[in-house]
Design a protein around this motif. Sequence first.
Motif, PDB file in Angstrom:
ATOM      1  N   ARG A  51      49.599  30.574  40.696  1.00  0.00           N
ATOM      2  CA  ARG A  51      47.870  30.318  40.581  1.00  0.00           C
ATOM      3  C   ARG A  51      46.598  30.695  40.474  1.00  0.00           C
ATOM      4  O   ARG A  51      45.544  30.166  40.604  1.00  0.00           O
ATOM      5  CB  ARG A  51      47.737  30.696  42.312  1.00  0.00           C
ATOM      6  CG  ARG A  51      48.612  29.501  43.206  1.00  0.00           C
ATOM      7  CD  ARG A  51      48.812  30.086  44.866  1.00  0.00           C
ATOM      8  NE  ARG A  51      49.155  29.463  45.591  1.00  0.00           N
ATOM      9  CZ  ARG A  51      49.542  27.692  46.065  1.00  0.00           C
ATOM     10  NH1 ARG A  51      48.812  27.424  45.929  1.00  0.00           N
ATOM     11  NH2 ARG A  51      50.625  27.123  46.813  1.00  0.00           N
ATOM     12  N   LEU A  52      46.788  31.997  40.469  1.00  0.00           N
ATOM     13  CA  LEU A  52      45.495  32.428  39.495  1.00  0.00           C
ATOM     14  C   LEU A  52      45.753  33.324  37.940  1.00  0.00           C
ATOM     15  O   LEU A  52      46.201  33.326  37.258  1.00  0.00           O
ATOM     16  CB  LEU A  52      45.371  34.573  39.691  1.00  0.00           C
ATOM     17  CG  LEU A  52      44.452  35.065  39.542  1.00  0.00           C
ATOM     18  CD1 LEU A  52      42.913  34.966  39.640  1.00  0.00           C
ATOM     19  CD2 LEU A  52      44.788  37.060  39.455  1.00  0.00           C
ATOM     20  N   ASP A  53      44.588  31.787  36.919  1.00  0.00           N
ATOM     21  CA  ASP A  53      45.047  32.441  35.811  1.00  0.00           C
ATOM     22  C   ASP A  53      43.387  33.411  35.332  1.00  0.00           C
ATOM     23  O   ASP A  53      42.357  33.792  36.089  1.00  0.00           O
ATOM     24  CB  ASP A  53      44.219  30.499  35.133  1.00  0.00           C
ATOM     25  CG  ASP A  53      42.491  30.626  35.926  1.00  0.00           C
ATOM     26  OD1 ASP A  53      41.531  30.778  35.379  1.00  0.00           O
ATOM     27  OD2 ASP A  53      42.609  30.148  37.062  1.00  0.00           O
ATOM     28  N   ALA A  54      43.403  33.746  34.031  1.00  0.00           N
ATOM     29  CA  ALA A  54      42.330  35.244  33.935  1.00  0.00           C
ATOM     30  C   ALA A  54      41.242  34.640  33.599  1.00  0.00           C
ATOM     31  O   ALA A  54      40.665  35.303  34.055  1.00  0.00           O
ATOM     32  CB  ALA A  54      42.810  35.468  32.345  1.00  0.00           C
ATOM     33  N   GLY A  55      40.689  32.689  33.258  1.00  0.00           N
ATOM     34  CA  GLY A  55      39.498  33.027  32.981  1.00  0.00           C
ATOM     35  C   GLY A  55      39.182  33.168  34.757  1.00  0.00           C
ATOM     36  O   GLY A  55      37.771  33.474  34.985  1.00  0.00           O
ATOM     37  N   THR A  56      39.288  32.362  35.668  1.00  0.00           N
ATOM     38  CA  THR A  56      39.515  32.823  36.988  1.00  0.00           C
ATOM     39  C   THR A  56      39.081  34.110  37.188  1.00  0.00           C
ATOM     40  O   THR A  56      38.041  34.600  38.220  1.00  0.00           O
ATOM     41  CB  THR A  56      40.310  32.174  38.093  1.00  0.00           C
ATOM     42  OG1 THR A  56      40.066  30.555  37.877  1.00  0.00           O
ATOM     43  CG2 THR A  56      39.785  32.102  39.838  1.00  0.00           C
ATOM     44  N   ALA A  57      39.906  35.241  36.797  1.00  0.00           N
ATOM     45  CA  ALA A  57      39.896  36.369  37.934  1.00  0.00           C
ATOM     46  C   ALA A  57      38.504  37.055  36.506  1.00  0.00           C
ATOM     47  O   ALA A  57      37.526  38.511  37.390  1.00  0.00           O
ATOM     48  CB  ALA A  57      40.577  37.494  36.771  1.00  0.00           C
ATOM     49  N   VAL A  58      38.671  36.561  35.745  1.00  0.00           N
ATOM     50  CA  VAL A  58      37.006  37.532  35.039  1.00  0.00           C
ATOM     51  C   VAL A  58      35.979  37.245  35.446  1.00  0.00           C
ATOM     52  O   VAL A  58      35.329  37.816  35.615  1.00  0.00           O
ATOM     53  CB  VAL A  58      37.426  36.746  33.010  1.00  0.00           C
ATOM     54  CG1 VAL A  58      36.289  37.562  32.227  1.00  0.00           C
ATOM     55  CG2 VAL A  58      38.842  37.312  32.571  1.00  0.00           C
ATOM     56  N   ALA A  59      35.963  35.858  36.107  1.00  0.00           N
ATOM     57  CA  ALA A  59      34.602  35.437  36.051  1.00  0.00           C
ATOM     58  C   ALA A  59      34.587  35.707  37.766  1.00  0.00           C
ATOM     59  O   ALA A  59      33.152  36.548  38.153  1.00  0.00           O
ATOM     60  CB  ALA A  59      34.500  33.568  36.189  1.00  0.00           C
ATOM     61  N   ALA A  60      35.265  36.199  38.456  1.00  0.00           N
ATOM     62  CA  ALA A  60      35.410  36.131  39.527  1.00  0.00           C
ATOM     63  C   ALA A  60      35.057  37.442  38.994  1.00  0.00           C
ATOM     64  O   ALA A  60      34.048  38.395  40.158  1.00  0.00           O
ATOM     65  CB  ALA A  60      36.340  36.818  40.681  1.00  0.00           C
ATOM     66  N   VAL A  61      35.183  38.620  38.566  1.00  0.00           N
ATOM     67  CA  VAL A  61      34.811  40.416  38.738  1.00  0.00           C
ATOM     68  C   VAL A  61      33.399  40.710  37.727  1.00  0.00           C
ATOM     69  O   VAL A  61      33.159  41.210  38.384  1.00  0.00           O
ATOM     70  CB  VAL A  61      35.338  40.931  37.784  1.00  0.00           C
ATOM     71  CG1 VAL A  61      35.316  42.547  37.137  1.00  0.00           C
ATOM     72  CG2 VAL A  61      37.200  41.028  38.312  1.00  0.00           C
ATOM     73  N   ARG A  62      33.460  39.848  36.954  1.00  0.00           N
ATOM     74  CA  ARG A  62      31.693  39.350  36.178  1.00  0.00           C
ATOM     75  C   ARG A  62      30.791  39.410  37.579  1.00  0.00           C
ATOM     76  O   ARG A  62      29.939  40.325  37.798  1.00  0.00           O
ATOM     77  CB  ARG A  62      31.764  38.706  35.206  1.00  0.00           C
ATOM     78  CG  ARG A  62      30.254  39.057  34.467  1.00  0.00           C
ATOM     79  CD  ARG A  62      29.790  38.336  33.402  1.00  0.00           C
ATOM     80  NE  ARG A  62      31.166  37.274  32.221  1.00  0.00           N
ATOM     81  CZ  ARG A  62      31.485  38.354  31.399  1.00  0.00           C
ATOM     82  NH1 ARG A  62      30.328  38.699  31.195  1.00  0.00           N
ATOM     83  NH2 ARG A  62      32.162  38.266  30.412  1.00  0.00           N
ATOM     84  N   ARG A  63      30.986  37.945  38.600  1.00  0.00           N
ATOM     85  CA  ARG A  63      30.423  38.336  39.073  1.00  0.00           C
ATOM     86  C   ARG A  63      29.598  39.147  40.465  1.00  0.00           C
ATOM     87  O   ARG A  63      28.818  40.173  40.916  1.00  0.00           O
ATOM     88  CB  ARG A  63      30.593  36.815  40.116  1.00  0.00           C
ATOM     89  CG  ARG A  63      29.913  36.020  39.385  1.00  0.00           C
ATOM     90  CD  ARG A  63      30.740  34.390  40.351  1.00  0.00           C
ATOM     91  NE  ARG A  63      31.861  33.875  40.997  1.00  0.00           N
ATOM     92  CZ  ARG A  63      32.766  33.640  40.536  1.00  0.00           C
ATOM     93  NH1 ARG A  63      32.241  33.181  39.499  1.00  0.00           N
ATOM     94  NH2 ARG A  63      33.782  33.770  40.887  1.00  0.00           N
ATOM     95  N   ALA A  64      31.434  40.324  40.590  1.00  0.00           N
ATOM     96  CA  ALA A  64      31.400  40.958  41.160  1.00  0.00           C
ATOM     97  C   ALA A  64      30.346  42.027  40.959  1.00  0.00           C
ATOM     98  O   ALA A  64      29.767  42.993  42.104  1.00  0.00           O
ATOM     99  CB  ALA A  64      32.702  41.539  41.673  1.00  0.00           C
ATOM    100  N   LEU A  65      30.304  42.526  39.771  1.00  0.00           N
ATOM    101  CA  LEU A  65      29.924  43.381  39.528  1.00  0.00           C
ATOM    102  C   LEU A  65      28.161  43.590  39.159  1.00  0.00           C
ATOM    103  O   LEU A  65      27.676  44.171  39.383  1.00  0.00           O
ATOM    104  CB  LEU A  65      30.299  43.823  37.933  1.00  0.00           C
ATOM    105  CG  LEU A  65      32.008  44.604  37.463  1.00  0.00           C
ATOM    106  CD1 LEU A  65      32.848  43.806  36.451  1.00  0.00           C
ATOM    107  CD2 LEU A  65      31.812  46.215  38.034  1.00  0.00           C
ATOM    108  N   LEU A  66      28.262  42.359  39.352  1.00  0.00           N
ATOM    109  CA  LEU A  66      26.382  42.420  39.006  1.00  0.00           C
ATOM    110  C   LEU A  66      25.751  41.596  40.243  1.00  0.00           C
ATOM    111  O   LEU A  66      25.076  42.613  40.702  1.00  0.00           O
ATOM    112  CB  LEU A  66      26.372  40.472  38.770  1.00  0.00           C
ATOM    113  CG  LEU A  66      26.442  40.695  37.074  1.00  0.00           C
ATOM    114  CD1 LEU A  66      26.327  38.884  35.814  1.00  0.00           C
ATOM    115  CD2 LEU A  66      24.734  40.926  36.439  1.00  0.00           C
TER     116      LEU A  66
END
Length: 288
Positions: free
Chosen positions: A4-19
Motif C-alpha cells: 500500500r505504501l509507494d515511495a512517492g507518497t512517503a516522500v511527499a508526507a515527510v516533506r509536508r511534515a518537515l515543513l
Amino acid sequence: MRARLDAGTAVAAVRRALLAHHRRELSAPARLAAPVGDRDLVFTAGADAGGARHGFRAYDTRGGEQLVAVWDSARGALLAVVHGQELGPRRTGAIGAVAVDALARPDAARLGVIGAGTQAYAQLWALAQVRKPAEVTVFARRSDRLAAFVARVRAELGLAAVAARTAEAAVRGQDVVITATTSRSPVLEADWIAPGTHISTLGTKLRTGSEIPPELIARADVIVTDSRAQTAAYGPEHLVDPAAAVELGAVLAGEAPGRASAGQLTLFSSVGLAGTEVAVAAELVPRA
C-alpha cells in the motif's frame, strides 16, 4: 506496508511534515526511552498543531517489530495501527531522499553507498523518486549480502547498481555518499570525500563510536539535521553540535541556508524527526 505504501507518497508526507514542524504546526518532541530489563522501550510521538491527529511509534533497542498508532484527535478514535519492520526504515528513507534533493548539487549523478541492509535499501527506494542516479556504487563488508543487495536494487528499483571491492572505491569521486551502517568505527576516511559532495549519515555519531570520522563533520560547509531537538537530546557526546546545524524543514522553507555553491561539502545528519512515522502511517488510512 509493501503493498500500500509507494515511495512517492512517503516522500511527499515527510516533506509536508518537515515543513509543518518548521512552521510549528507539528509537535515533535525528542524521543523518550524507558529502561525495561536489558533494553530500552523507545517512544516517538507527534501531533498536528491543528489537532487533526496524533500518534506514536514504539520500539525496543534490541530490535524486532515496531508499532505505530494514529488517532483522530477530535474524536479520540484510533485510526490505524501499523506493526512490523517496514514503516520505520521507509520513513527514514523518505527523509533521506528529501535531504539529498535539497542539498546535493543539481547535476549530482553518481551515488556511493556504504551498507547493504534495510536502511540502505530504503534510502535508495525513496531517492529514486526525487533523483535518478546514473550509477550507484555499493560496499558492504559481507560479500554475500552485498551481491544480494545489488541484485535487488537493480531488479526492484531499476537503478544501475554495482558492487565495490572497497569502501574507498564506493565513495571516492562520488557526488552523493550515504552511510547506513551499525558500525561504531568510521567506515570511510574524510579525505576520500571530495569538495562538492553531499553526504548523508544514518548511523551512530557519538564520541565513543561513530560510522563517520569527526574530521568529516569538521570539514562540512553546511550541516543539516531533521531535528535539532533530537540531536541535542543525545547530549555532549554527540558529534554534531545542534547549534551548528540547521533544520531540514527550514532549508525547505527557504529560511535557512542549504547549499550555496557547487564546491561546498554538505552533510545531513539523520536522527529521525518524531511525528514523521505518524504522518506516513496516516497516509495509509484511506487506502485500508
